[in-house]
Design a protein around this motif. Structure first.
Motif, PDB file in Angstrom:
ATOM      1  N   SER A 132      34.926  40.597  33.606  1.00  0.00           N
ATOM      2  CA  SER A 132      35.594  39.328  33.319  1.00  0.00           C
ATOM      3  C   SER A 132      37.094  39.448  33.555  1.00  0.00           C
ATOM      4  O   SER A 132      37.736  38.520  34.061  1.00  0.00           O
ATOM      5  CB  SER A 132      35.323  38.905  31.872  1.00  0.00           C
ATOM      6  OG  SER A 132      35.954  39.780  30.945  1.00  0.00           O
ATOM      7  N   THR A 133      37.675  40.585  33.209  1.00  0.00           N
ATOM      8  CA  THR A 133      39.102  40.793  33.434  1.00  0.00           C
ATOM      9  C   THR A 133      39.429  40.796  34.916  1.00  0.00           C
ATOM     10  O   THR A 133      40.432  40.214  35.350  1.00  0.00           O
ATOM     11  CB  THR A 133      39.555  42.122  32.796  1.00  0.00           C
ATOM     12  OG1 THR A 133      39.307  42.079  31.385  1.00  0.00           O
ATOM     13  CG2 THR A 133      41.037  42.367  33.036  1.00  0.00           C
ATOM     14  N   VAL A 134      38.572  41.426  35.715  1.00  0.00           N
ATOM     15  CA  VAL A 134      38.770  41.441  37.172  1.00  0.00           C
ATOM     16  C   VAL A 134      38.729  40.021  37.726  1.00  0.00           C
ATOM     17  O   VAL A 134      39.576  39.620  38.535  1.00  0.00           O
ATOM     18  CB  VAL A 134      37.699  42.325  37.844  1.00  0.00           C
ATOM     19  CG1 VAL A 134      37.761  42.157  39.362  1.00  0.00           C
ATOM     20  CG2 VAL A 134      37.897  43.790  37.470  1.00  0.00           C
ATOM     21  N   TRP A 135      37.738  39.237  37.270  1.00  0.00           N
ATOM     22  CA  TRP A 135      37.623  37.853  37.740  1.00  0.00           C
ATOM     23  C   TRP A 135      38.829  37.027  37.322  1.00  0.00           C
ATOM     24  O   TRP A 135      39.314  36.185  38.084  1.00  0.00           O
ATOM     25  CB  TRP A 135      36.334  37.217  37.233  1.00  0.00           C
ATOM     26  CG  TRP A 135      35.152  37.499  38.101  1.00  0.00           C
ATOM     27  CD1 TRP A 135      34.065  38.269  37.808  1.00  0.00           C
ATOM     28  CD2 TRP A 135      34.952  37.023  39.432  1.00  0.00           C
ATOM     29  NE1 TRP A 135      33.193  38.312  38.867  1.00  0.00           N
ATOM     30  CE2 TRP A 135      33.722  37.546  39.881  1.00  0.00           C
ATOM     31  CE3 TRP A 135      35.688  36.212  40.299  1.00  0.00           C
ATOM     32  CZ2 TRP A 135      33.213  37.276  41.143  1.00  0.00           C
ATOM     33  CZ3 TRP A 135      35.187  35.936  41.571  1.00  0.00           C
ATOM     34  CH2 TRP A 135      33.968  36.471  41.975  1.00  0.00           C
ATOM     35  N   VAL A 136      39.318  37.239  36.127  1.00  0.00           N
ATOM     36  CA  VAL A 136      40.489  36.498  35.658  1.00  0.00           C
ATOM     37  C   VAL A 136      41.695  36.821  36.537  1.00  0.00           C
ATOM     38  O   VAL A 136      42.466  35.921  36.908  1.00  0.00           O
ATOM     39  CB  VAL A 136      40.787  36.817  34.176  1.00  0.00           C
ATOM     40  CG1 VAL A 136      42.162  36.305  33.772  1.00  0.00           C
ATOM     41  CG2 VAL A 136      39.713  36.209  33.278  1.00  0.00           C
ATOM     42  N   PHE A 137      41.874  38.100  36.894  1.00  0.00           N
ATOM     43  CA  PHE A 137      42.990  38.474  37.755  1.00  0.00           C
ATOM     44  C   PHE A 137      42.828  37.888  39.162  1.00  0.00           C
ATOM     45  O   PHE A 137      43.794  37.365  39.735  1.00  0.00           O
ATOM     46  CB  PHE A 137      43.115  40.001  37.831  1.00  0.00           C
ATOM     47  CG  PHE A 137      44.045  40.571  36.797  1.00  0.00           C
ATOM     48  CD1 PHE A 137      45.386  40.751  37.088  1.00  0.00           C
ATOM     49  CD2 PHE A 137      43.583  40.907  35.538  1.00  0.00           C
ATOM     50  CE1 PHE A 137      46.262  41.276  36.134  1.00  0.00           C
ATOM     51  CE2 PHE A 137      44.436  41.426  34.577  1.00  0.00           C
ATOM     52  CZ  PHE A 137      45.779  41.606  34.868  1.00  0.00           C
TER      53      PHE A 137
END
Length: 594
Positions: free
Chosen positions: A255-260
């Motif tokens: 999820s953090t990767v997608w947010v970035f």
């Protein structure tokens, strides 16, 4: 309460009946042949154009109704509820089907509008810019010189591989980008509602979003410009917010990767989005103290600095720049005073009432919620303020239309933040939440049937009316363009650009006299006036084209258009191109005539 048509075999019979009616409607539309066009006599007695177009309206509407009824019937057969208490679960399972159908409909209307010559500058400028990048490896287009001198559209470079693959068909991809982002945001909101609420509340909330709060579909049709990145920016930030809400507890790496990834994509849309991203991520960092939002805030600052450096570096005298936007507001206030922000001297008063009514009402509800619970979800708080600032920037242009690409993103961000806040944070019985949701749904339905549905019908109607003539005009312009060498630039009416997307073109009269200064080698102008290229929003029609043709001679003509070529083409073209491209520092862009 029981409904017989929803029970067991009766429901299955109802679904079969819907399928049969739908297939019947499709069959009638297919076999309702043009021989019946004699029933539709146009004012000019031309059955093959207006009369046939009227016939196609009824055929198209009948076919659409048939597809819709058949889809519902087939879906019921596959996933129909066994009991009445399962009806909301069934309706929820129908939501993805309905939102996909709605997205397909708006995409088809946009494609139909493109082929009917409804769109003007913007979509063709983006396509031209990418075509020149992949064919000549230079940053240029022939209306404003360089798009990056207006706004920092850094995301366009991500489309270069697609442009190489799709070539002239890339323009259709531009058409469907924003509807697809709307689809993605709808699915994201739906997943949040489904994971946090009971079926009844999920259905009510999803339904409000499905009909776009009553304003989405008119905006998504992008009725004048075809495509603009601002419109999709709101949907993209809603997707990011939904990911954050769903992963608030787990916060896994994916999820953090997608947010970035999505966050950086949002920041690359435009300098305005970089500023909004800074506000959004800063609020998230203050509210959560998470390092990922600190770094996204820093990245936003970097994008802001980079964006304004790029705009300044690539700016030419042909670019409108952000100062032009500020001058519009300043001149209106000087002429009409501060009342221009309320009385709207440039447009309809009903738009002003809707604009300020939406801002005031949503602010009252939002701050009342803040006062009552003393705590708000930081993700929804960031989304709300980003939307409020986005819709507020429209004051610079005195644009009060909530469905325009200036306002719709902000309105949707505000509406979605309130929808998710009301449904996920209200304490007490579900009946309280249902009351709020029913009110939102009723307002959305009223707006939808009062504005969106009527607009879509008129759009389809007008497209079918224009389509036959647009097809004839397109063939004529393509025929004339055969006499134009590929390295030359042709100036054409704005709405006619669809006919020459494989050529280098600009729009008259800017291409032959105003800006860029006389860059065109050839000019195609209509023989007679027509509503197809005198759109009420097309300001260029105000200029008498004949006044600028002293340097051109008639080369060839068709029934409806004339092709003019410059006298002493090489000498004049070389001098004018030198003036144009020296300012862009791109003299090597186009081979100068020998």
């Amino acid at each position: 309460m029981k409904y017989a048509f929803m029970e067991g075999n009766s429901l299955k019979k109802t679904s079969i009946l819907l399928i049969l009616i739908g297939l019947g409607a499709i069959s009638v539309s297919l076999f309702f042949t043009p021989t019946f066009a004699t029933n539709y006599i146009s004012p000019d007695k031309n059955i093959t154009t207006v009369g046939l177009a009227q016939l196609q309206i009824y055929r198209g509407l009948l076919a659409s109704l048939g597809v819709f009824l058949s889809a519902i019937g087939i879906t019921i057969v596959i996933i129909h509820p066994k009991k009445v208490k399962d009806i909301y679960n069934w309706l929820i399972r129908m939501f993805p089907v309905l939102i996909v159908l709605a997205t397909i409909l708006i995409c088809l209307i946009k494609i139909q509008s493109l082929l009917s010559w409804r769109f003007t500058a913007d979509i063709f400028s983006y396509d031209t810019y990418l075509r020149e990048i992949v064919t000549n490896k230079k940053l240029v287009e022939f209306v404003y010189g360089n798009l990056l001198g207006d706004h920092a559209y850094l995301y366009l470079f991500l489309f270069i591989p697609l442009k190489l693959i799709l070539k002239s068909n890339f323009i259709y991809f531009l058409l469907i980008i924003n509807p697809l982002l709307f689809l993605g945001s709808a699915v994201s909101v739906f997943n949040v509602l489904k994971n946090k609420l009971n079926p009844t509340l999920t259905f009510l909330g999803a339904s409000s979003y499905l009909i776009g709060f009553g304003i989405a579909y008119k905006g998504l049709s992008e009725r004048i410009y075809g495509y603009h990145p601002d419109l999709g920016s709101g949907f993209l930030l809603i997707i990011i917010t939904c990911i954050l809400i769903q992963q608030a507890e787990t916060r896994n790496i994916s999820s953090t990767v997608w947010v970035f990834i999505l966050g950086i994509l949002y920041l690359s849309l435009k300098e305005e989005m970089a500023i909004l991203g800074l506000i959004f991520f800063l609020i998230l960092y203050i509210g959560t103290k998470q390092k990922r939002f600190f770094w996204l805030t820093v990245i936003s600052l970097v994008f802001i600095g980079l964006d304004f450096y790029i705009i300044n570096y690539f700016q030419t005298s042909f670019n409108r720049t952000n100062t032009t936007v500020l001058s519009i507001l300043s001149s209106n206030i000087q002429t009409h005073g501060l009342r221009s922000l309320i009385t709207n001297p440039r447009g309809r008063q009903i738009n002003v009432l809707g604009y300020w009514g939406f801002i005031i009402l949503s602010s009252i509800i939002f701050y009342w919620r803040w006062y009552k619970i003393r705590k708000l979800n930081p993700y929804l708080l960031g989304l709300y303020y980003a939307g409020l600032i986005k819709i507020g920037t429209s004051l610079f242009l005195l644009d009060f239309d909530l469905t325009s690409w200036h306002n719709l993103p902000g309105a949707f961000m505000i509406g979605t933040s309130m929808l998710l806040d009301i449904t996920t944070n209200i304490r007490g019985k579900d009946q309280v939440k249902i009351t709020f949701m029913v009110r939102i749904l009723l307002i959305s339905l009223i707006l939808f049937f009062a504005f969106d549905s009527l607009f879509l019908f008129r759009q389809i109607n007008e497209n079918f009316r224009r389509a036959p003539k647009a097809a004839v005009y397109t063939r004529e312009i393509k025929l004339l363009s055969q006499d134009i060498p590929k390295e030359r630039i042709v100036s054409i009416p704005m709405n006619a650009a669809m006919s020459l997307i494989d050529n280098r073109f600009t729009f008259y009269p800017s291409g032959i006299s105003i800006s860029p200064i006389g860059i065109a080698d050839y000019v195609i102008i209509p023989v007679n006036n027509s509503h197809l290229y005198t759109d009420p929003y097309d300001r260029y029609k105000l200029y008498p084209i004949d006044d600028y043709l002293d340097s051109f001679h008639l080369l060839s003509k068709t029934e409806n258009f004339q092709l003019y070529q410059r006298y002493a083409l090489d000498e004049i073209s070389k001098e004018i191109r030198y003036q144009f491209f020296s300012e862009l520092n791109l003299l090597q862009l186009i081979p100068l005539p020998k």
